[in-house]
Write a protein that holds these residues in place. Structure first.
Motif, PDB file in Angstrom:
ATOM      1  N   TRP A  47       0.829  -1.630   0.072  1.00 52.25           N
ATOM      2  CA  TRP A  47      -0.131  -0.079  -0.007  1.00 52.25           C
ATOM      3  C   TRP A  47       0.725   1.176  -0.120  1.00 52.25           C
ATOM      4  CZ3 TRP A  47      -0.787   4.103   3.266  1.00 52.25           C
ATOM      5  CH2 TRP A  47      -2.169   5.237   3.694  1.00 52.25           C
ATOM      6  N   GLU A  48       1.670   1.613   0.694  1.00 50.25           N
ATOM      7  CA  GLU A  48       2.817   2.665   1.085  1.00 50.25           C
ATOM      8  C   GLU A  48       3.118   2.213  -0.337  1.00 50.25           C
ATOM      9  OE1 GLU A  48       3.126   0.061   3.760  1.00 50.25           O
ATOM     10  OE2 GLU A  48       2.017   0.961   4.938  1.00 50.25           O
ATOM     11  N   GLU A  49       4.144   2.032  -1.003  1.00 47.34           N
ATOM     12  CA  GLU A  49       4.341   1.640  -2.676  1.00 47.34           C
ATOM     13  C   GLU A  49       3.412   2.225  -3.263  1.00 47.34           C
ATOM     14  OE1 GLU A  49       5.038  -0.862  -0.645  1.00 47.34           O
ATOM     15  OE2 GLU A  49       7.285  -1.269  -0.144  1.00 47.34           O
ATOM     16  N   ARG A  50       2.352   2.138  -3.577  1.00 47.38           N
ATOM     17  CA  ARG A  50       1.128   2.629  -4.702  1.00 47.38           C
ATOM     18  C   ARG A  50       0.953   4.318  -3.854  1.00 47.38           C
ATOM     19  NH1 ARG A  50      -3.726  -0.911  -2.902  1.00 47.38           N
ATOM     20  NH2 ARG A  50      -4.790   0.846  -3.058  1.00 47.38           N
ATOM     21  N   LEU A  51       1.099   4.617  -3.092  1.00 45.44           N
ATOM     22  CA  LEU A  51       0.898   5.621  -2.785  1.00 45.44           C
ATOM     23  C   LEU A  51       2.288   6.702  -2.987  1.00 45.44           C
ATOM     24  CD1 LEU A  51      -0.316   6.610   0.760  1.00 45.44           C
ATOM     25  CD2 LEU A  51      -1.108   7.020  -0.951  1.00 45.44           C
ATOM     26  N   ASP A  52       3.590   6.017  -2.919  1.00 52.16           N
ATOM     27  CA  ASP A  52       4.931   6.834  -3.321  1.00 52.16           C
ATOM     28  C   ASP A  52       5.233   6.550  -4.616  1.00 52.16           C
ATOM     29  OD1 ASP A  52       7.660   7.381  -2.905  1.00 52.16           O
ATOM     30  OD2 ASP A  52       8.154   5.700  -3.635  1.00 52.16           O
ATOM     31  N   ALA A  57       3.735   9.855  -1.151  1.00 51.41           N
ATOM     32  CA  ALA A  57       3.921   9.102   0.456  1.00 51.41           C
ATOM     33  C   ALA A  57       5.043   9.899   1.164  1.00 51.41           C
ATOM     34  CB  ALA A  57       4.594   7.677   0.227  1.00 51.41           C
ATOM     35  N   SER A  58       5.558  10.915   0.584  1.00 51.68           N
ATOM     36  CA  SER A  58       6.748  11.399   1.326  1.00 51.68           C
ATOM     37  C   SER A  58       6.211  13.157   1.954  1.00 51.68           C
ATOM     38  CB  SER A  58       7.715  11.550   0.017  1.00 51.68           C
ATOM     39  OG  SER A  58       8.650  10.307  -0.269  1.00 51.68           O
ATOM     40  N   SER A 105      -3.046  11.821   3.824  1.00 56.63           N
ATOM     41  CA  SER A 105      -1.824  10.908   3.654  1.00 56.63           C
ATOM     42  C   SER A 105      -3.422   9.812   4.927  1.00 56.63           C
ATOM     43  CB  SER A 105      -1.543  10.742   4.822  1.00 56.63           C
ATOM     44  OG  SER A 105      -0.192  12.090   4.364  1.00 56.63           O
ATOM     45  N   LYS A 109      -5.297   6.544   4.227  1.00 62.80           N
ATOM     46  CA  LYS A 109      -4.803   5.463   4.737  1.00 62.80           C
ATOM     47  C   LYS A 109      -6.825   4.831   5.230  1.00 62.80           C
ATOM     48  CE  LYS A 109      -2.344   3.696   7.843  1.00 62.80           C
ATOM     49  NZ  LYS A 109      -1.350   3.866   9.464  1.00 62.80           N
ATOM     50  N   CYS A 160      -6.934   4.756  12.131  1.00 60.58           N
ATOM     51  CA  CYS A 160      -5.429   4.223  11.514  1.00 60.58           C
ATOM     52  C   CYS A 160      -4.658   4.335  12.153  1.00 60.58           C
ATOM     53  CB  CYS A 160      -5.141   5.670  10.772  1.00 60.58           C
ATOM     54  SG  CYS A 160      -5.902   6.448   9.400  1.00 60.58           S
ATOM     55  N   ASP A 164      -3.306   0.531  12.088  1.00 55.59           N
ATOM     56  CA  ASP A 164      -2.381  -0.259  12.391  1.00 55.59           C
ATOM     57  C   ASP A 164      -2.565  -1.081  13.014  1.00 55.59           C
ATOM     58  OD1 ASP A 164      -1.565   1.976  10.864  1.00 55.59           O
ATOM     59  OD2 ASP A 164      -0.722   2.715  12.310  1.00 55.59           O
TER      60      ASP A 164
END
Length: 195
Positions: A47-52, A57-58, A105, A109, A160, A164
């Motif tokens: 999921w984080e890679e998709r945002l990146d 993501a940053s 973000s 999420k 969120c 986690d």
């Protein structure tokens, strides 16, 4: 050809199954007019890679500025005689960008955590592809939808955080205890070495 056949092979088995469900949990939001129960499902792997990939993501970086002495003169590096530089964490444009990043973000999420809840529907349509502007607009639409739903920032943060927590059900204490127990058992069963 062998590489292509590897790509087309059967999916891996986990616990004897081809697909395991992600963890989910019901969460109740209390309201004077009646409680609302939502179902949160843990985020998928990647999921984080998709945002990146869509540039979300940053967090933004603060701008740089010269470091100033108490008398408002620029501090010079004694070796290079150039101005010492520091981050300007109070810059108004940076603070706005940081707030925007944080809201986007959280909303993205929370949207992903709620994806499996059939009772939750969003007006905003998720973009196809990786166009950064389209994804930013989508995230902004989600922010507005969460605002209009009556959720507070703290409630969105809590959703969120719960997401986690449900990301894994591995009980790390039992894993460690099991490892230490089996390791201790093996040592106890090992034949004593001759001195």
């Amino acid at each position: 050809a062998a590489f292509i056949s590897l790509l087309q092979s059967e999916p891996m088995l986990i616990g004897g199954k081809k697909l395991i469900e992600r963890n989910s949990v019901p969460v109740t939001i209390k309201r004077p007019s009646g409680n609302v129960t939502l179902t949160l499902t843990s985020l998928p792997l990647g999921w984080e890679e998709r945002l990146d990939a869509v540039g979300l993501a940053s967090p933004p970086s603060p701008p740089l500025k010269p470091l100033l002495n108490a008398d408002r003169t620029v501090v010079l590096n004694p070796l290079t005689k150039r101005a010492e530089i520091t981050e300007d964490r109070g810059d108004p444009a940076y603070l706005r960008a940081r707030s925007l990043y944080y809201n986007r973000s959280l909303s993205l999420k929370a949207r992903e955590l709620l994806r499996g809840d059939p009772q939750v529907m969003f007006d905003a349509s998720e973009p196809h592809g990786s166009d950064a502007k389209a994804w930013a607009a989508y995230a902004d639409s989600l922010v507005e939808e969460f605002k209009s739903s009556g959720l507070s920032l703290e409630e969105l943060q809590q959703l969120c955080e719960i997401g986690d927590e449900i990301a894994t059900t591995i009980n790390t204490k039992s894993v460690v205890d099991g490892f230490l127990l089996s390791h201790s058992k093996r040592e106890a069963e090992a034949p004593a070495s001759a001195s």
